[in-house]
Scaffold this active site. Sequence first.
Site, short mmCIF file in Angstrom:
data_model
loop_
_atom_site.label_atom_id
_atom_site.label_comp_id
_atom_site.label_asym_id
_atom_site.label_seq_id
_atom_site.Cartn_x
_atom_site.Cartn_y
_atom_site.Cartn_z
N ASP A 88 -11.87 -16.41 -14.09
CA ASP A 88 -10.53 -15.62 -14.34
C ASP A 88 -10.18 -15.83 -15.49
OD1 ASP A 88 -11.25 -15.10 -11.60
OD2 ASP A 88 -9.65 -16.01 -10.54
N CYS A 129 -16.07 -22.25 -10.72
CA CYS A 129 -14.81 -21.41 -11.05
C CYS A 129 -14.17 -20.74 -9.72
CB CYS A 129 -14.98 -20.13 -12.10
SG CYS A 129 -13.51 -19.50 -12.92
N ASP A 130 -13.28 -20.09 -9.55
CA ASP A 130 -12.45 -19.88 -8.42
C ASP A 130 -13.13 -19.01 -7.47
OD1 ASP A 130 -10.45 -20.77 -10.29
OD2 ASP A 130 -9.10 -18.94 -10.30
N LYS A 131 -13.58 -17.95 -7.57
CA LYS A 131 -14.28 -17.24 -6.60
C LYS A 131 -15.68 -17.66 -6.17
CE LYS A 131 -10.69 -14.94 -7.04
NZ LYS A 131 -10.23 -15.81 -8.03
N CYS A 201 -10.06 -25.66 -14.20
CA CYS A 201 -8.74 -25.54 -14.72
C CYS A 201 -8.19 -26.63 -13.72
CB CYS A 201 -7.87 -24.24 -14.45
SG CYS A 201 -8.69 -23.00 -15.43
N GLU A 451 -5.20 -10.78 -10.42
CA GLU A 451 -4.60 -11.60 -10.45
C GLU A 451 -3.50 -11.24 -11.62
OE1 GLU A 451 -6.40 -15.45 -11.01
OE2 GLU A 451 -6.94 -15.39 -8.89
N SER A 477 -2.80 -15.96 -9.85
CA SER A 477 -3.67 -17.06 -10.02
C SER A 477 -3.01 -18.34 -9.52
CB SER A 477 -3.52 -17.30 -11.54
OG SER A 477 -3.78 -18.62 -11.69
#
Length: 574
Positions: A88, A129-131, A201, A451, A477
């Site tokens: 992202d 990472c996020d997804k 992050c 996002e 986000s």
Amino acid sequence: MDARTIDKRRLPSRHVSVGPDRAPHRSYYYAMGLTEEEIARPFIGVVTTWNEAAPCNIALSRQAQAVKVGVKEAGGTPREFTTITVTDGIAMGHQGMKSSLVSREVIADSTELTVRGHCYDAIVGLAGCDKSLPGLMMAMVRLNVPSVFMYGGSILPGKFRGRDVTVIDVFEGVGKHAVGEMSAEDLHELECVACPSAGSCGGQYTANTMACVSEAMGLAIPGSAGAPAPYETRDAYAVASGRQVMELIRRNIRPRDIVTRKALENAAVVVAATGGSTNAALHLPAIAHEAGIRFDLHDVAKIFRRTPYIADLKPGGRYVAKDLFDVGGVPVVMKTLLDGGFLHGDCLTVTGKTIAQNLKGVKFPKDQDVVRPVGRPLSVTGGVVGLKGNLAPQGAIVKVAGMKVLRHVGPARVFDCEEDCFRAVQEGKYKEGDVLVIRYEGPRGGPGMREMLSTTAALYGQGMGEKVALITDGRFSGGTRGFCVGHVGPEAAVGGPIGLLKNGDMITIDAEKGVLSVALTKAELARRRKKWKPRRTDYQSGTLWKYAQLVGDAEKGAVTHPGGARETHCYADL
């Protein structure tokens, strides 16, 4: 574990390794250097989302090798493979962000296809990472073979002039630069130090939120979500995960034994208590969907509302993921929640023990303020709140962690895509008190439900983060802060009320009462709906077109297939 104690004739890998008919299949394994003994053992898929796109994923290949050691030590044969990630932080702020949520489905689908095609008996999945985190967890629940999830770890905090910083500070620096509050030289200095290592992050953004979920839901070894990516202890957790998946095979403990309604409720509690990402309200329903469990945005929101907010983590708070790890990690959060009666302690986990058993020896540390006890929370309501009203009949979500003002009434300033809104923000073409509306960015309308971090961070950088509000049928986000409402449904692309708004319509956002409404009568909304016409996107072929045809509402997790409730077979039993 002695592999001979596991009867391979009941495992999926029998289809590619047992009996005279499978001699051609075995010849391929011999070609890769496997011995007859290794072919006779259970095959364990070790899947990572490793790539060189961003620091989130760069350490996963190293950790996969440690998982393989654990699998071999416990009598299994690891078979490593990778799947995609869309990161992202790189995709943010341009058309590439349309690929982000779609990647969750591709990760789950491609993992399913690899496991099905090669008849693997179990999975250890590593994501950064996020997804990629929910994507792998969805695949585990869908396939229902014994599985262990492991997070790749967070990034170390950057240092900028004596204070800890994350990539969100850089996004907000862009807003400060636009209004002359930060020089180009200072912004460049910040960008060079904000991300000093491998890892995801560092705040309680989506990756760390879903890492907490993996422990709270029971799919990960306790404590494994905490150590930053560069730490050697993460490799020890990887070895342990490889060993443990073999124990799950022996005991026939599967993801759907673990991911129950109660486990999903535990996950939602931990999200709320840590001020986690609003994206959890998409991912938890999607994981539930794979198990055939009905658990939508409204179920998540009810839990958020009754959960105390106790972890003082960025973006709403002061601390980063490493600070949480230093005081004991997710188990410390879960321990005080369990003792306070907010968790179901009887839920099974990948350890073979219950949540309560796992947490029995955890002591709440007194000499720290990263995590508060439940009796002295930052707020009595969770850091994320659900909303509903005539502007969002299917609901919406807002992150209130760290916010002081929880009600906003103002005129709509309407934009039909993120780029137009971002340009207006950069040029100062909005007023204090406005409610910025970004629509046609939902799952179908985007397509891909982008996002809006670039826009929200720019607002905050300009000092306007709590002086205006922003609503969208897209997403935010986990790093977003300010009065930002996402997942507004029904989305504009299907004629939802957000698609009927005009500049100047008065919008009320009340996070205390859980209301998102517009001062329009039913008759006026009906009149406007008659004039509304669907819009055609620029994505009329390829993956994004395909996604737009299949995807459902954000309210139910933006899923793309009927889910576990419609199954006529389960892969693990074939």
